[in-house]
Design a protein around this motif. Structure first.
Motif, PDB file in Angstrom:
ATOM      1  N   GLY A 247     -29.112  40.677 -30.434  1.00  0.00           N
ATOM      2  CA  GLY A 247     -28.752  39.880 -31.600  1.00  0.00           C
ATOM      3  C   GLY A 247     -29.682  40.049 -32.781  1.00  0.00           C
ATOM      4  O   GLY A 247     -30.106  39.062 -33.395  1.00  0.00           O
ATOM      5  N   LEU A 248     -29.972  41.273 -33.142  1.00  0.00           N
ATOM      6  CA  LEU A 248     -30.854  41.525 -34.277  1.00  0.00           C
ATOM      7  C   LEU A 248     -30.303  40.849 -35.534  1.00  0.00           C
ATOM      8  O   LEU A 248     -29.125  40.959 -35.843  1.00  0.00           O
ATOM      9  N   GLY A 249     -31.172  40.123 -36.222  1.00  0.00           N
ATOM     10  CA  GLY A 249     -30.787  39.473 -37.460  1.00  0.00           C
ATOM     11  C   GLY A 249     -30.133  38.120 -37.307  1.00  0.00           C
ATOM     12  O   GLY A 249     -29.997  37.384 -38.280  1.00  0.00           O
ATOM     13  N   PHE A 250     -29.732  37.752 -36.109  1.00  0.00           N
ATOM     14  CA  PHE A 250     -29.098  36.466 -35.876  1.00  0.00           C
ATOM     15  C   PHE A 250     -30.149  35.446 -35.446  1.00  0.00           C
ATOM     16  O   PHE A 250     -30.709  35.555 -34.351  1.00  0.00           O
ATOM     17  N   ALA A 251     -30.418  34.470 -36.295  1.00  0.00           N
ATOM     18  CA  ALA A 251     -31.461  33.473 -36.039  1.00  0.00           C
ATOM     19  C   ALA A 251     -32.800  34.140 -35.757  1.00  0.00           C
ATOM     20  O   ALA A 251     -33.555  33.716 -34.887  1.00  0.00           O
ATOM     21  N   LYS A 252     -33.062  35.210 -36.507  1.00  0.00           N
ATOM     22  CA  LYS A 252     -34.322  35.935 -36.332  1.00  0.00           C
ATOM     23  C   LYS A 252     -34.834  36.379 -37.696  1.00  0.00           C
ATOM     24  O   LYS A 252     -34.156  37.135 -38.383  1.00  0.00           O
ATOM     25  N   PRO A 253     -36.027  35.921 -38.078  1.00  0.00           N
ATOM     26  CA  PRO A 253     -36.614  36.418 -39.320  1.00  0.00           C
ATOM     27  C   PRO A 253     -36.941  37.894 -39.189  1.00  0.00           C
ATOM     28  O   PRO A 253     -36.974  38.442 -38.082  1.00  0.00           O
ATOM     29  N   GLY A 254     -37.181  38.554 -40.306  1.00  0.00           N
ATOM     30  CA  GLY A 254     -37.385  40.002 -40.293  1.00  0.00           C
ATOM     31  C   GLY A 254     -38.386  40.479 -39.278  1.00  0.00           C
ATOM     32  O   GLY A 254     -38.139  41.425 -38.521  1.00  0.00           O
ATOM     33  N   SER A 255     -39.535  39.826 -39.201  1.00  0.00           N
ATOM     34  CA  SER A 255     -40.604  40.285 -38.311  1.00  0.00           C
ATOM     35  C   SER A 255     -40.251  40.146 -36.843  1.00  0.00           C
ATOM     36  O   SER A 255     -40.826  40.835 -35.995  1.00  0.00           O
ATOM     37  N   ALA A 256     -39.307  39.283 -36.516  1.00  0.00           N
ATOM     38  CA  ALA A 256     -38.946  39.054 -35.114  1.00  0.00           C
ATOM     39  C   ALA A 256     -38.056  40.156 -34.557  1.00  0.00           C
ATOM     40  O   ALA A 256     -37.903  40.269 -33.334  1.00  0.00           O
ATOM     41  N   ASN A 257     -37.473  40.974 -35.422  1.00  0.00           N
ATOM     42  CA  ASN A 257     -36.548  41.999 -34.947  1.00  0.00           C
ATOM     43  C   ASN A 257     -37.264  43.220 -34.385  1.00  0.00           C
ATOM     44  O   ASN A 257     -36.777  43.851 -33.453  1.00  0.00           O
ATOM     45  N   TRP A 258     -38.412  43.549 -34.938  1.00  0.00           N
ATOM     46  CA  TRP A 258     -39.115  44.756 -34.501  1.00  0.00           C
ATOM     47  C   TRP A 258     -39.594  44.695 -33.064  1.00  0.00           C
ATOM     48  O   TRP A 258     -39.463  45.684 -32.326  1.00  0.00           O
ATOM     49  N   PRO A 259     -40.135  43.565 -32.581  1.00  0.00           N
ATOM     50  CA  PRO A 259     -40.500  43.521 -31.155  1.00  0.00           C
ATOM     51  C   PRO A 259     -39.303  43.712 -30.228  1.00  0.00           C
ATOM     52  O   PRO A 259     -39.435  44.317 -29.156  1.00  0.00           O
ATOM     53  N   LEU A 260     -38.141  43.223 -30.625  1.00  0.00           N
ATOM     54  CA  LEU A 260     -36.959  43.398 -29.788  1.00  0.00           C
ATOM     55  C   LEU A 260     -36.586  44.864 -29.653  1.00  0.00           C
ATOM     56  O   LEU A 260     -36.107  45.307 -28.603  1.00  0.00           O
ATOM     57  N   LEU A 261     -36.825  45.635 -30.705  1.00  0.00           N
ATOM     58  CA  LEU A 261     -36.563  47.071 -30.646  1.00  0.00           C
ATOM     59  C   LEU A 261     -37.675  47.808 -29.919  1.00  0.00           C
ATOM     60  O   LEU A 261     -37.415  48.653 -29.058  1.00  0.00           O
ATOM     61  N   ALA A 262     -38.910  47.477 -30.250  1.00  0.00           N
ATOM     62  CA  ALA A 262     -40.046  48.180 -29.655  1.00  0.00           C
ATOM     63  C   ALA A 262     -40.151  47.933 -28.155  1.00  0.00           C
ATOM     64  O   ALA A 262     -40.655  48.778 -27.407  1.00  0.00           O
ATOM     65  N   ARG A 263     -39.654  46.776 -27.700  1.00  0.00           N
ATOM     66  CA  ARG A 263     -39.728  46.416 -26.285  1.00  0.00           C
ATOM     67  C   ARG A 263     -38.341  46.396 -25.643  1.00  0.00           C
ATOM     68  O   ARG A 263     -38.057  45.624 -24.740  1.00  0.00           O
ATOM     69  N   LEU A 264     -37.496  47.313 -26.110  1.00  0.00           N
ATOM     70  CA  LEU A 264     -36.137  47.385 -25.589  1.00  0.00           C
ATOM     71  C   LEU A 264     -36.123  47.644 -24.086  1.00  0.00           C
ATOM     72  O   LEU A 264     -35.207  47.209 -23.375  1.00  0.00           O
ATOM     73  N   ASP A 265     -37.148  48.325 -23.594  1.00  0.00           N
ATOM     74  CA  ASP A 265     -37.210  48.615 -22.159  1.00  0.00           C
ATOM     75  C   ASP A 265     -37.250  47.337 -21.331  1.00  0.00           C
ATOM     76  O   ASP A 265     -36.760  47.307 -20.197  1.00  0.00           O
TER      77      ASP A 265
ATOM     78  N   ALA B  44     -29.925  55.146 -38.855  1.00  0.00           N
ATOM     79  CA  ALA B  44     -29.849  56.329 -38.001  1.00  0.00           C
ATOM     80  C   ALA B  44     -31.139  56.539 -37.231  1.00  0.00           C
ATOM     81  O   ALA B  44     -31.123  56.958 -36.057  1.00  0.00           O
ATOM     82  N   ALA B  45     -32.278  56.244 -37.860  1.00  0.00           N
ATOM     83  CA  ALA B  45     -33.562  56.362 -37.160  1.00  0.00           C
ATOM     84  C   ALA B  45     -33.617  55.396 -35.981  1.00  0.00           C
ATOM     85  O   ALA B  45     -34.049  55.772 -34.871  1.00  0.00           O
ATOM     86  N   ILE B  46     -33.174  54.175 -36.195  1.00  0.00           N
ATOM     87  CA  ILE B  46     -33.144  53.209 -35.091  1.00  0.00           C
ATOM     88  C   ILE B  46     -32.171  53.661 -34.017  1.00  0.00           C
ATOM     89  O   ILE B  46     -32.436  53.503 -32.809  1.00  0.00           O
ATOM     90  N   SER B  47     -31.047  54.243 -34.413  1.00  0.00           N
ATOM     91  CA  SER B  47     -30.083  54.734 -33.427  1.00  0.00           C
ATOM     92  C   SER B  47     -30.708  55.780 -32.518  1.00  0.00           C
ATOM     93  O   SER B  47     -30.510  55.761 -31.296  1.00  0.00           O
ATOM     94  N   ALA B  48     -31.473  56.702 -33.118  1.00  0.00           N
ATOM     95  CA  ALA B  48     -32.127  57.736 -32.310  1.00  0.00           C
ATOM     96  C   ALA B  48     -33.136  57.127 -31.350  1.00  0.00           C
ATOM     97  O   ALA B  48     -33.188  57.477 -30.162  1.00  0.00           O
ATOM     98  N   LEU B  49     -33.950  56.205 -31.850  1.00  0.00           N
ATOM     99  CA  LEU B  49     -34.961  55.574 -30.999  1.00  0.00           C
ATOM    100  C   LEU B  49     -34.324  54.726 -29.903  1.00  0.00           C
ATOM    101  O   LEU B  49     -34.785  54.720 -28.764  1.00  0.00           O
ATOM    102  N   ALA B  50     -33.249  54.012 -30.250  1.00  0.00           N
ATOM    103  CA  ALA B  50     -32.563  53.192 -29.248  1.00  0.00           C
ATOM    104  C   ALA B  50     -31.932  54.069 -28.175  1.00  0.00           C
ATOM    105  O   ALA B  50     -31.984  53.745 -26.974  1.00  0.00           O
ATOM    106  N   ALA B  51     -31.329  55.186 -28.586  1.00  0.00           N
ATOM    107  CA  ALA B  51     -30.738  56.101 -27.615  1.00  0.00           C
ATOM    108  C   ALA B  51     -31.803  56.674 -26.689  1.00  0.00           C
ATOM    109  O   ALA B  51     -31.609  56.758 -25.468  1.00  0.00           O
ATOM    110  N   ALA B  52     -32.935  57.063 -27.264  1.00  0.00           N
ATOM    111  CA  ALA B  52     -34.016  57.613 -26.443  1.00  0.00           C
ATOM    112  C   ALA B  52     -34.565  56.574 -25.477  1.00  0.00           C
ATOM    113  O   ALA B  52     -35.016  56.911 -24.380  1.00  0.00           O
ATOM    114  N   ALA B  53     -34.502  55.297 -25.868  1.00  0.00           N
ATOM    115  CA  ALA B  53     -34.995  54.220 -25.006  1.00  0.00           C
ATOM    116  C   ALA B  53     -34.011  53.863 -23.905  1.00  0.00           C
ATOM    117  O   ALA B  53     -34.360  53.145 -22.962  1.00  0.00           O
ATOM    118  N   GLY B  54     -32.756  54.343 -24.029  1.00  0.00           N
ATOM    119  CA  GLY B  54     -31.772  54.096 -22.976  1.00  0.00           C
ATOM    120  C   GLY B  54     -30.670  53.122 -23.326  1.00  0.00           C
ATOM    121  O   GLY B  54     -29.940  52.667 -22.446  1.00  0.00           O
TER     122      GLY B  54
END
Length: 272
Positions: free
Chosen positions: A170-188, A229-239
Motif C-alpha cells: 500500500g505505498l502512498g496509502f496512509a503513509k508519508p513520503g519517508s515511510a514508503n522507502w523502508p517498505l521497498l528496501a525491506r521488501l524481502d 521504472a527504476a523501482i520496477s527493476a528493483l522490485a522484480a530483482a527482489a522477487g
C-alpha cells in the motif's frame, strides 16, 4: 499490471481515459507495450478523493472489462465493493484488486471465496479523504506486515485459499513520503510471509518529492515514470510478483533487465 483509470479525476492522468472507447484504446496500447494484466478502476483513490455511488462505478468499469476480456486480455478490477467485484468477475475479470483489503466492504471476501479468483489485499487504514490522518507507525514495515497478516486471517476465515492471496504494502496509502522507502528496501521481509507481493509505486507522491526541482516543487505525475521504472527493476530483482504501473514500456524493459541480472547471478551461484 497496466493501470486503466475509467475516472474523471485520477491524480495521474486527469480523466484522459474516462470514456469506454478511450479506456479500451489505452488498455490495448499498454498490452502492446508489455503489460501482462490490465487493472480497471472506476473510483479514484487519490488523496482527498470523494467516493462515487456504486451504480456509477459499475457503469464505468463493466463495459470496459467486457471489451478487454472479449479480446483475451487478463483483467483485474480495482474496487473495494463486493457488488462491483462480483459483477466484474461475471464480466470476465480474473483478479480482484482491493485497496482496502476487505475493510471497506467485508462481503468482498465472500465473493473471492465463491469465485475462486486471485485477490490482492492491500494495506489500508481508511478511505482517500481521511487516510493522510492515519499515517502513524512505530515501525512501518512491522506494522504493515502485522496488519496484512490480519487481512490474511480474515480471508482464510471466509474460505479463501492461500493460493488466491496476493499482498500489497500500500505505498502512498496512509503513509508519508519517508515511510514508503523502508517498505521497498525491506521488501524481502514482506515476501518472507509466503505470499506473492504486488508493488504499486507508479507516479506516487513520494516519487514526486524525491524528484523535486531546485525550487522544491514536486515533479508532476507524468515526470515520475523513469523513477517508477527504476523501482520496477528493483522490485522484480527482489522477487515481487507484479508491479502496477501507468506506463508499461519502461517498466517492461526494466523488468527484463532485472530478470537477466538475477538469472546471471543465480547461474554464477550454481556454478560455485
Amino acid at each position: 499490471m497496466g493501470v486503466v483509470n475509467v475516472t474523471p479525476d485520477s491524480f495521474s492522468d486527469g480523466g484522459e481515459w474516462f470514456t469506454p472507447d478511450a479506456a479500451l484504446r489505452h488498455g490495448l496500447s499498454l498490452i502492446a507495450e508489455g503489460a501482462d494484466i490490465l487493472d480497471v478502476g472506476g473510483e479514484s483513490t487519490r488523496p482527498g478523493a470523494e467516493r462515487v455511488p456504486e451504480g456509477e462505478e459499475l457503469r464505468r468499469v463493466i463495459p470496459v472489462i467486457r471489451e478487454f476480456t472479449a479480446r483475451g486480455v487478463p483483467v483485474s478490477v480495482d474496487t473495494t465493493r463486493a457488488a462491483v467485484a462480483q459483477a466484474a468477475v461475471e464480466a470476465g475479470a480474473v483478479i480482484i484488486n482491493d485497496v482496502s483489503g476487505g475493510l471497506a466492504d467485508p462481503e468482498i471476501h465472500q465473493v473471492v471465496a465463491r469465485t475462486g479468483v486471485v485477490y490482492v489485499a492491500m494495506h489500508w487504514r481508511g478511505h482517500a479523504d481521511v487516510m493522510d490522518r492515519l499515517a502513524h507507525y512505530d515501525d512501518v514495515v512491522t506494522d504493515v506486515r502485522t496488519e496484512l497478516a490480519q487481512r490474511v486471517t480474515e480471508l482464510r476465515a471466509a474460505g479463501v485459499a492461500d493460493h488466491q492471496i496476493v499482498l500489497d504494502p500500500g505505498l502512498g496509502f496512509a503513509k508519508p513520503g519517508s515511510a514508503n522507502w523502508p517498505l521497498l528496501a525491506r521488501l524481502d521481509e514482506l515476501l518472507a510471509d509466503g505470499f506473492p507481493v504486488l508493488v504499486g509505486a507508479s507516479r506516487k507522491r513520494f516519487l514526486g518529492h524525491l524528484l523535486a526541482g531546485a525550487d522544491g516543487q514536486p515533479a508532476a505525475p507524468l515526470e515520475r515514470d523513469r523513477a517508477t521504472a527504476a523501482i520496477s527493476a528493483l522490485a522484480a530483482a527482489a522477487g515481487a510478483w507484479c508491479v502496477r504501473v501507468h506506463e508499461a514500456q519502461g517498466t517492461a524493459d526494466a523488468v527484463r533487465v532485472a530478470s537477466a541480472w538475477t538469472g546471471a547471478r543465480n547461474v554464477g551461484e550454481d556454478a560455485r
